[in-house]
Design a protein around this motif. Structure first.
Motif, short mmCIF file in Angstrom:
data_model
loop_
_atom_site.label_atom_id
_atom_site.label_comp_id
_atom_site.label_asym_id
_atom_site.label_seq_id
_atom_site.Cartn_x
_atom_site.Cartn_y
_atom_site.Cartn_z
N CYS A 197 1.27 2.60 -3.51
CA CYS A 197 0.05 2.83 -4.31
C CYS A 197 -0.24 4.32 -4.38
O CYS A 197 -0.28 5.02 -3.36
CB CYS A 197 -1.13 2.09 -3.69
SG CYS A 197 -2.65 2.31 -4.61
N HIS A 256 -7.91 3.31 -0.62
CA HIS A 256 -8.23 1.95 -0.20
C HIS A 256 -8.52 1.11 -1.43
O HIS A 256 -9.34 1.48 -2.26
CB HIS A 256 -9.44 1.95 0.73
CG HIS A 256 -9.07 2.23 2.13
ND1 HIS A 256 -8.96 1.25 3.08
CD2 HIS A 256 -8.72 3.39 2.74
CE1 HIS A 256 -8.59 1.79 4.22
NE2 HIS A 256 -8.43 3.09 4.05
N THR A 270 -5.67 -2.78 1.36
CA THR A 270 -4.86 -1.78 2.08
C THR A 270 -4.82 -2.10 3.56
O THR A 270 -3.75 -2.12 4.18
CB THR A 270 -5.45 -0.38 1.85
OG1 THR A 270 -5.76 -0.24 0.47
CG2 THR A 270 -4.49 0.69 2.27
N ALA A 301 0.81 -1.22 0.00
CA ALA A 301 0.00 0.00 0.00
C ALA A 301 0.84 1.27 0.00
O ALA A 301 0.39 2.31 -0.44
CB ALA A 301 -0.93 -0.01 1.21
#
Lengths: 147, 408, 310
Positions: free
Chosen positions: A46, A75, A119, A43
């Motif tokens: 991202c 998310h 996430t 995560a």
């Protein structure tokens, strides 16, 4: 030479051999190293570009911003019931933050359990590995083969 | 004068792995006439491709067939790549051929097992599927999945073949060589097997051409037609192989053709692995494909696969048409079953290696005089089914609630 | 009286037959599986299958005659159990031997096939009707060679009693070698009788769903399957008694030898089942009348000639 029951000798030879099948739930599950199982997300990397969502043929992956415009909180949710494990999202991701695991036993009794927040999952895994010994971390790394 | 009875094979029947209905009119054990009824499995694949981008459509097309998934996706990509003017690298072409031939091995072994099971020869069935498992393990490691490998992508392939995988492939091919030699010996040498397979489901060369049969069904009747030779794509032109034909023109001939084709496939896999050129596996594929239309062919394990793609310059294809090989083989089916015994009917159906859901398409009939289309929308269809059950079974279904469709 | 009841109900009667037939089914299945390089079922699988079926709902077709539909499985089981009482188990003598019990046993063993036919016919379903007709056609093909194959040793022994035949060959073990063709014919015909591969056309799964038993479910199907398993034991016991003349005076040792002999027969039958494909019904009729019957007939001629010379 043609005669009935030609397979007899071949089949009789197997009486002394170990069977090729296994009693499934018992024993170890053997999965080839490059098998595509459940996705995991790194995560931190991202950026919430949504390329994975755009290319997903099954509309299984979804990126949403739960924070504000300034303070972004992305998310990524994955619907395992829709996911076809093609890993196109992995190829589409420019940051390389998605990867597959050999985890294929994903059946459950509740439909809602199949929608996972990747996430949150990653954050939980980070918290666990921070608490425990570094040996645990190596095991987690092993479970995520790099392409 | 014995009584005529109509025996339905299907829609639910142990011999059929997917729903289809074959109404056989029997006199004693002999089949007088057969009616083939397919259409229980329409999935709207072609339509759903129209609302998806080329990359997304690829995964839909890959799932046209559970067994020849690589053939369908390759055939679709050949269209897309030609439209976009992209040429894949030679290494990618070799990897596609490698996967295609491994797929042929797995498909034919599956067929051998199914055919053996249908005539009650479960021992051969178990051996064939055990050996198929070796091929599936290879495919799972190369592609990432057991049946829908997902190795194809517009512009090449997604995964390279590593030296360790090549070692695996070669050692598996050694095992398969031995097994296939045994199957050839068995198919030609077991009299019980021959008694069940020979002179069953005859379809002569002329009839094959008349009904448009393709693949092993046609090749078993001396029709020397293989897209890999006739119109080679990918790297097929560079790889030497023989087209297997047979003179029996029955189920026995189809068995022999398939088993010998597997032997050829093993050779081709060995050649492809040994002569695999170096280089990239992927070239860039544009998101928007220029307008145009292309028809492409590919030799799937079951026969000639034809795809048609029409592009309109946008991200989505405008029209996709899939002519699965089973669709070509259905036409001769009734002719093959008629005159044979009931016991042979499941075997004859299975002998073309049918893929029911690959072939089901929906048509809209236009009435030329009135210009009307007879199409039911969702509500009308539901009303029709409620009326039908009320009339036929006296059962009121109108109170049954239908769950709302939800994505997330 | 008490001993007779014990014999009929517990050993070697009903209960023993039930347990032994489940064990037999397991052995049959595990050999079949191992020959196919499979894991095979766990030891309790036949019992689990039986219990599962007993617990399931029984559905009777509307068009079927309910009483006959329910009675048929019990008839099949009763006939098989009755036949078992006349087969030698612990020694040369069976429980209630009498002159001519071989014929009685063979006829009792025909009853299950007849009930299969009636079961299929009564179900008034297409698949079961075709299965029933096939069961009947099959009966006419294998019954003659099977009877002749079992009667040929009896001719040589000069008695129509299973115990008498066993005693004769126990006394003159070498004469059994004359009967080898009859043994082979019997093994093939038994596959037809038990509706096993390559002669399982009446319940050919891939053609007729479950053939004669398509409409049967729950407890009734459980009893039918039990009867089929028990039939396997009885037939194996008859073959063991007629063609394997090894008997001892000690009852316990005799029982052990009985188990070994029947296991050998089960092993042969399982191998036979593994290596064959199902043939068509008309091929079966041709095979039985063209090859099996002449061989059995030849055996009878040979045995009559030997008997005359002796």
């Amino acid at each position: 030479m043609a005669y009935p029951g030609k397979i007899t000798k071949f089949a009789m030879g197997h009486l002394s051999k170990a069977p090729a099948t296994r009693a499934f739930p018992l024993g170890e599950l053997i999965i080839t190293p490059h098998f595509r199982g459940k996705l995991v997300l790194k995560a931190d990397d991202c950026i919430g570009c949504g390329l994975c969502e755009r290319d997903c043929p099954a509309y299984a992956i979804k990126v949403e911003n739960r924070g504000t415009k300034e303070n972004k909180d992305f998310h990524v949710t994955l619907n395992l019931a829709h996911c076809i494990f093609c890993c196109q999202c992995m190829d589409s991701c420019r940051k390389g933050c998605l990867s597959y695991t050999p985890n294929v036993q994903l059946a459950g009794f509740n439909k809602d359990d199949l929608i996972v927040d990747l996430t949150e999952e990653w954050k939980a895994a980070q918290a666990v590995s921070a608490e425990e010994a570094p040996a645990e971390e190596a095991a987690v790394d092993e479970a995520k083969p790099e392409e | 004068m014995s009584k005529k009875v109509i025996v339905p094979i299907g829609p639910q029947h142990p011999a059929l792995k997917e729903p289809a209905c074959f109404s056989l009119t029997l006199e004693g054990e002999k089949v007088l006439s057969a009616v083939v009824g397919v259409g229980y499995n329409h999935r709207g694949l072609e339509k759903s491709c129209e609302s998806r981008s080329y990359i997304q459509s690829l995964y839909i097309i890959e799932r046209v067939c559970g067994i020849c998934s690589h053939s369908h996706s390759t055939c679709f990509l050949q269209c897309a790549e030609e439209l976009a003017g992209v040429e894949i690298t030679r290494r990618a072409a070799y990897i596609r051929v490698l996967m295609g031939e491994l797929e042929r091995l797995h498909s034919h072994l599956l067929w051998l097992g199914v055919a053996a099971h249908l005539i009650g020869f479960d021992t051969l069935f178990c051996y064939a599927w055990r050996d198929r498992e070796l091929v599936l393990d290879l495919l799972a490691d190369l592609g990432g999945n057991r049946v829908n490998y997902g190795i194809n992508t517009p512009g090449g392939v997604r995964r390279d073949v590593t030296p360790e995988q090549i070692q695996d492939i070669l050692s598996t091919m050694d095992i398969l060589d031995k097994q296939l030699a045994y199957y050839v010996e068995l198919a030609l040498g077991d009299t019980v097997l021959a008694a069940r397979l020979a002179n069953v489901g005859k379809l002569s060369k002329e009839e094959c051409i008349h009904f448009g049969a393709v693949g092993p069904t046609a090749r078993a009747a001396e029709v020397n037609y293989d897209i890999r030779k006739v119109g080679p794509t990918a790297a097929y032109a560079e790889i030497p192989f023989n087209v297997i034909t047979d003179t029996h023109a029955d189920v026995f001939g189809r068995t022999v053709v398939r088993v010998l084709e597997m032997v050829e496939s093993v050779k081709m896999v060995r050649y492809a692995v040994a002569n695999m050129p170096d280089g990239d596996i992927l070239v860039k594929f544009p998101r928007k494909v220029p307008a145009g239309e292309v028809v492409s062919r590919y030799e799937a394990p079951r026969g000639e696969d034809v795809h048609y793609v029409k592009a309109n310059g946008s991200e989505h294809p405008e029209r996709v048409r899939v002519r699965a090989p089973s669709e070509a083989n259905w036409h001769g089916m009734a002719h093959m079953i008629e005159g044979d015994y009931l016991a042979d009917a499941p075997l004859i159906i299975a002998a073309i290696d049918p893929c029911y859901s690959c072939t089901d398409r929906a048509f809209v009939l236009n009435n030329n005089n009135t210009g009307e289309q007879q199409v039911f929308d969702w509500k009308q269809l539901r009303q029709y089914s409620i009326d039908f059950y009320k009339k036929e079974h006296g059962f009121d279904a109108s109170k049954i609630k239908i769950a709302e469709k939800k994505h997330f | 009286m008490a001993l007779s009841l014990f014999n009929i109900l517990i050993f070697p009667g009903f209960l023993f037959l039930g347990v032994y037939s489940l064990a037999f089914e397991y052995i049959d299945r595990i050999i079949y599986a191992r020959m196919q390089n499979r894991q095979g079922p766990p030891w309790f699988q036949p019992l689990a299958d039986f219990l599962k079926l007993v617990g399931k709902e029984t559905i009777i077709p509307e068009d079927a005659d309910k009483n006959i539909f329910k009675a048929l499985p019990i008839f099949a089981m009763a006939a098989v159990t009755a036949a078992f009482l006349y087969v030698p188990i612990t020694g040369v003598n069976s429980l209630f031997p009498f002159e001519g019990d071989l014929i009685v046993v063979l006829y009792l063993l025909t009853i299950p096939t007849l009930t299969f036919f009636l079961a299929g016919w009564m179900s008034s379903s297409l698949y079961s009707t075709i299965g029933a007709v096939r069961a009947m056609t099959q009966l006419f093909s294998y019954e003659v060679p099977l009877f002749m194959a079992l009667l040929a040793p009896a001719i040589l022994a000069g008695t129509w009693s299973l115990s008498g035949i066993a005693a004769y060959y126990h006394a003159n073990p070498l004469w059994i070698l004359v009967n080898i063709p009859a043994f082979l014919v019997a093994i093939v015909a038994i596959q037809g009788k038990l509706e096993r591969l390559p002669f399982d056309m009446p319940e050919a799964e891939t053609e007729l769903c479950a053939g004669t038993f398509t409409e049967y479910s729950g407890r009734l199907l459980a009893i039918f399957r039990m009867a089929i398993d028990a039939e396997l034991v009885v037939v194996a016991a008859i073959v063991a008694a007629v063609f394997f003349p090894i008997f001892v005076a000690n009852a316990w040792l005799g029982f052990l030898i009985f188990v070994i002999k029947t296991l050998v027969v089960a092993f042969i039958l399982a191998i036979f089942r593994s290596v064959m494909a199902r043939i068509r019904i008309e091929q079966m009729v041709i095979f039985c009348w063209k090859y099996l019957t002449p061989v059995a007939l030849l055996q009878i001629v040979i045995n009559i000639v030997i008997k005359g010379v002796l």
